[in-house]
Design a protein around this motif. Structure first.
Motif, PDB file in Angstrom:
ATOM      1  N   TYR A 253       0.837  -1.206   0.000  1.00 43.23           N
ATOM      2  CA  TYR A 253       0.000   0.000   0.000  1.00 43.23           C
ATOM      3  C   TYR A 253       0.869   1.252   0.000  1.00 43.23           C
ATOM      4  O   TYR A 253       0.602   2.214  -0.747  1.00 43.23           O
ATOM      5  CB  TYR A 253      -0.918  -0.014   1.221  1.00 43.23           C
ATOM      6  N   THR A 254       1.912   1.271   0.813  1.00 43.76           N
ATOM      7  CA  THR A 254       2.832   2.407   0.825  1.00 43.76           C
ATOM      8  C   THR A 254       3.481   2.582  -0.544  1.00 43.76           C
ATOM      9  O   THR A 254       3.606   3.703  -1.048  1.00 43.76           O
ATOM     10  CB  THR A 254       3.919   2.206   1.898  1.00 43.76           C
ATOM     11  N   GLN A 255       3.899   1.478  -1.139  1.00 42.83           N
ATOM     12  CA  GLN A 255       4.499   1.541  -2.468  1.00 42.83           C
ATOM     13  C   GLN A 255       3.517   2.133  -3.477  1.00 42.83           C
ATOM     14  O   GLN A 255       3.900   2.955  -4.322  1.00 42.83           O
ATOM     15  CB  GLN A 255       4.938   0.140  -2.900  1.00 42.83           C
ATOM     16  N   ALA A 256       2.250   1.737  -3.388  1.00 40.96           N
ATOM     17  CA  ALA A 256       1.246   2.254  -4.316  1.00 40.96           C
ATOM     18  C   ALA A 256       1.021   3.750  -4.114  1.00 40.96           C
ATOM     19  O   ALA A 256       0.854   4.511  -5.079  1.00 40.96           O
ATOM     20  CB  ALA A 256      -0.061   1.500  -4.141  1.00 40.96           C
ATOM     21  N   LEU A 257       1.010   4.201  -2.860  1.00 42.07           N
ATOM     22  CA  LEU A 257       0.859   5.632  -2.591  1.00 42.07           C
ATOM     23  C   LEU A 257       2.000   6.425  -3.217  1.00 42.07           C
ATOM     24  O   LEU A 257       1.784   7.476  -3.839  1.00 42.07           O
ATOM     25  CB  LEU A 257       0.814   5.890  -1.083  1.00 42.07           C
ATOM     26  N   GLN A 271       5.957   3.157 -15.705  1.00 45.10           N
ATOM     27  CA  GLN A 271       4.742   2.417 -15.967  1.00 45.10           C
ATOM     28  C   GLN A 271       4.085   2.095 -14.620  1.00 45.10           C
ATOM     29  O   GLN A 271       4.488   1.191 -13.902  1.00 45.10           O
ATOM     30  CB  GLN A 271       5.066   1.123 -16.723  1.00 45.10           C
ATOM     31  N   ARG A 272       3.087   2.875 -14.283  1.00 50.11           N
ATOM     32  CA  ARG A 272       2.438   2.690 -12.992  1.00 50.11           C
ATOM     33  C   ARG A 272       1.309   1.663 -13.102  1.00 50.11           C
ATOM     34  O   ARG A 272       0.609   1.606 -14.100  1.00 50.11           O
ATOM     35  CB  ARG A 272       1.887   4.007 -12.466  1.00 50.11           C
ATOM     36  N   GLN A 273       1.130   0.882 -12.066  1.00 48.81           N
ATOM     37  CA  GLN A 273       0.039  -0.065 -11.986  1.00 48.81           C
ATOM     38  C   GLN A 273      -0.896   0.387 -10.882  1.00 48.81           C
ATOM     39  O   GLN A 273      -0.618   0.175  -9.698  1.00 48.81           O
ATOM     40  CB  GLN A 273       0.556  -1.470 -11.703  1.00 48.81           C
ATOM     41  N   PRO A 274      -2.002   1.057 -11.235  1.00 44.68           N
ATOM     42  CA  PRO A 274      -2.906   1.553 -10.205  1.00 44.68           C
ATOM     43  C   PRO A 274      -3.507   0.409  -9.400  1.00 44.68           C
ATOM     44  O   PRO A 274      -3.641  -0.720  -9.895  1.00 44.68           O
ATOM     45  CB  PRO A 274      -3.977   2.298 -11.016  1.00 44.68           C
ATOM     46  N   LEU A 275      -3.859   0.703  -8.166  1.00 49.02           N
ATOM     47  CA  LEU A 275      -4.466  -0.304  -7.312  1.00 49.02           C
ATOM     48  C   LEU A 275      -5.803  -0.757  -7.890  1.00 49.02           C
ATOM     49  O   LEU A 275      -6.600   0.051  -8.355  1.00 49.02           O
ATOM     50  CB  LEU A 275      -4.687   0.263  -5.910  1.00 49.02           C
ATOM     51  N   ARG A 294      -6.908  -5.639  -2.787  1.00 50.34           N
ATOM     52  CA  ARG A 294      -6.316  -4.677  -3.712  1.00 50.34           C
ATOM     53  C   ARG A 294      -4.830  -4.920  -3.915  1.00 50.34           C
ATOM     54  O   ARG A 294      -4.181  -4.173  -4.638  1.00 50.34           O
ATOM     55  CB  ARG A 294      -6.530  -3.256  -3.181  1.00 50.34           C
ATOM     56  N   CYS A 295      -4.316  -5.955  -3.275  1.00 45.50           N
ATOM     57  CA  CYS A 295      -2.872  -6.184  -3.265  1.00 45.50           C
ATOM     58  C   CYS A 295      -2.463  -7.152  -4.373  1.00 45.50           C
ATOM     59  O   CYS A 295      -3.037  -8.245  -4.495  1.00 45.50           O
ATOM     60  CB  CYS A 295      -2.456  -6.740  -1.906  1.00 45.50           C
ATOM     61  N   PRO A 296      -1.456  -6.810  -5.165  1.00 46.23           N
ATOM     62  CA  PRO A 296      -0.999  -7.709  -6.229  1.00 46.23           C
ATOM     63  C   PRO A 296      -0.262  -8.936  -5.709  1.00 46.23           C
ATOM     64  O   PRO A 296      -0.024  -9.880  -6.466  1.00 46.23           O
ATOM     65  CB  PRO A 296      -0.067  -6.818  -7.059  1.00 46.23           C
ATOM     66  N   ARG A 297       0.106  -8.938  -4.415  1.00 44.45           N
ATOM     67  CA  ARG A 297       0.854 -10.062  -3.854  1.00 44.45           C
ATOM     68  C   ARG A 297       0.025 -10.919  -2.908  1.00 44.45           C
ATOM     69  O   ARG A 297       0.565 -11.761  -2.191  1.00 44.45           O
ATOM     70  CB  ARG A 297       2.077  -9.535  -3.100  1.00 44.45           C
ATOM     71  N   GLY A 327       8.966  -4.126  -2.948  1.00 42.84           N
ATOM     72  CA  GLY A 327       8.981  -3.672  -4.326  1.00 42.84           C
ATOM     73  C   GLY A 327      10.117  -2.696  -4.542  1.00 42.84           C
ATOM     74  O   GLY A 327      10.925  -2.441  -3.643  1.00 42.84           O
ATOM     75  N   PRO A 328      10.208  -2.087  -5.722  1.00 47.28           N
ATOM     76  CA  PRO A 328      11.297  -1.155  -6.015  1.00 47.28           C
ATOM     77  C   PRO A 328      11.173   0.112  -5.195  1.00 47.28           C
ATOM     78  O   PRO A 328      10.102   0.472  -4.726  1.00 47.28           O
ATOM     79  CB  PRO A 328      11.104  -0.857  -7.503  1.00 47.28           C
ATOM     80  N   SER A 329      12.300   0.791  -5.031  1.00 43.91           N
ATOM     81  CA  SER A 329      12.309   2.058  -4.318  1.00 43.91           C
ATOM     82  C   SER A 329      11.420   3.061  -5.038  1.00 43.91           C
ATOM     83  O   SER A 329      11.375   3.138  -6.241  1.00 43.91           O
ATOM     84  CB  SER A 329      13.736   2.604  -4.235  1.00 43.91           C
TER      85      SER A 329
END
Length: 336
Positions: A253-257, A271-275, A294-297, A327-329
Motif C-alpha cells: 500500500y505504501t508503495q502504491a501511494l 509504468q504505474r500499476q494503479p491499485l 487490492r494487493c498484487p501479492r 517492491g522497487p524504491s
C-alpha cells in the motif's frame, strides 16, 4: 519523577461507531474507524500520518484531542493516561495539546478581531492579567510573521496564508507540548504552503514543539516529518523513519501511494500499476489482511490471517506477510 521522552503515546487505540438500520432501527453493526492503533511521538519530534481519505486519520486526531471518547486503548500525554478523563479533568489536557485546522477561514470566528482570536485561549484559562495577555498576543503576532497594525483586523481582511498564521498563533498561546496539524496547508497556494511549513519548522525548534502532522500530500510529509506512519482502514500498516520509508517502502500500500505521485520530469516517467478494486467499507472488513483485495501479492495466508505490525529492522515496522520481498524504491526525490 523523570520527564517522559515521549510527549504522546497511543496504545492499541480503538474507536467503533455503531450504526442502526432496518424497520425497527436495530443495531446493524459498527464502523471500525480506528481499530487498534499504536504510535508514539518523542518530545520535539514530528510524526507524519498519511493515508487515503476515510482511513481514520482525522478520527485518530479527535481521539487524541479527546473530542471523541475511545472505545478502547490508552492515550498517554506526557506520561499521563488521559483516556478516561472528562469534563473539568480534561481542561489541563486540552491546554497541553492544540490543533491547527485545515481551513484557515472556517476555523476563525468572523465576528472577532485577530487580537481577540489569539487572546481567547488565554482568557479562557485565566492566564495573566489584561496587560500580560496583550503583550503575549503582540509577541505571538510577531513570531508568526504578522504585523502589529493587523491586530484589529477581522478574518476576511487577511489572505489565506495570513489566516493560517493567526490559527498557528492561537495554537501557540498556551505553550502546548503537542500540536496536531490536520492538513494545515492543503487549502493554500503552493508558494504559501512553503512559507507555512518553514514557519512550523522554525517554531518547532524555538519552542521544542512536537507535531502530529496529518496530510495526504506525500511531498509535504517527506519535508516536515522525522517518522512517517501509513494508515489504511483504521490500522497502521507501516511506520519508519522518513528516509527509510520514502527510500525503501515495504508495504504494498505504501508503495502504491508513492507510485501515485505525479512525475514532473518526463524522462523519469514510469509504468504505474494503479491499485485494483475499491476501498472496503470499514463496517464490512475483509477477512485477514485488510489490503488483500487490492494487493498484487495477496495469497491464501493473507486471507486467513491479518499480519501483525512487526519490526523488519532499524525501527522499520510493517504489517505484511511478504515484507521481506519489497517492491522497487519509490523515493519522491526520483520524481521531483
Amino acid at each position: 519523577m523523570t520527564e517522559d521522552p515521549r510527549v504522546l503515546e497511543v496504545q492499541n487505540l480503538v474507536k467503533h461507531f455503531p450504526f442502526r438500520g432496518g424497520v425497527l432501527t436495530r443495531r446493524r453493526g459498527v464502523v471500525r474507524a480506528v481499530d487498534g492503533v499504536s504510535l508514539a511521538i518523542p518530545r520535539g519530534g514530528t510524526l507524519g500520518l498519511v493515508g487515503e481519505s476515510g482511513c481514520g486519520k482525522s478520527t485518530l486526531a479527535r481521539l487524541i484531542l479527546r473530542l471523541l471518547a475511545p472505545t478502547g486503548g490508552k492515550i498517554l500525554l506526557n506520561g499521563w493516561d488521559v483516556s478516561d478523563l472528562s469534563g473539568e479533568r480534561l481542561r489541563p489536557v486540552r491546554r497541553d495539546v492544540q490543533m491547527i485546522f485545515q481551513d484557515p477561514y472556517a476555523s476563525l470566528n468572523p465576528r472577532l478581531s485577530a487580537r481577540t482570536i489569539v487572546a481567547e485561549p488565554l482568557v479562557n484559562y485565566g492566564v495573566g492579567d489584561r496587560g500580560a495577555r496583550e503583550e503575549r498576543v503582540r509577541d505571538l503576532f510577531k513570531r508568526v510573521g504578522l504585523r502589529e497594525e493587523q491586530l484589529d483586523r477581522y478574518p476576511h481582511e487577511f489572505s489565506g496564508g495570513q489566516r493560517q498564521r493567526i490559527g498557528i498563533a492561537r495554537a501557540l498561546a498556551l505553550n502546548p507540548s503537542l500540536i496536531i496539524a490536520d492538513e494545515p496547508v492543503s487549502a493554500l497556494d503552493v508558494s504559501i504552503q512553503a512559507q507555512i511549513l518553514n514557519l512550523l519548522a522554525d517554531l518547532r525548534r524555538e519552542f521544542d514543539l512536537s507535531y502530529l502532522f496529518i496530510s495526504h500530500d506525500l511531498s509535504v510529509v517527506e519535508h516536515v516529518s522525522d517518522t512517517v506512519a501509513v494508515m489504511y482502514l483504521g490500522v497502521i500498516v507501516e511506520v519508519a523513519p522518513r528516509d527509510a520509508l520514502f527510500g525503501l517502502p515495504l508495504h504494498p500500500y505504501t508503495q502504491a501511494l508513492l507510485e501515485s505521485v505525479p512525475t514532473l520530469n518526463p524522462r523519469l516517467k514510469k509504468q504505474r500499476q494503479p491499485l485494483a478494486g475499491d476501498v472496503p467499507s470499514p463496517s464490512n472488513l475483509p477477512s485477514g489482511c485488510r489490503f488483500r483485495k487490492r494487493c498484487p501479492r495477496a495469497s491464501a495466508e493473507c486471507e486467513a490471517r491479518e499480519p501483525p505490525l512487526t519490526d523488519s529492522g532499524d525501527g522499520h515496522l510493517v504489517a505484511c506477510h511478504f515484507a521481506g520481498n519489497p517492491g522497487p524504491s519509490s523515493s519522491l526525490k526520483a520524481f521531483l
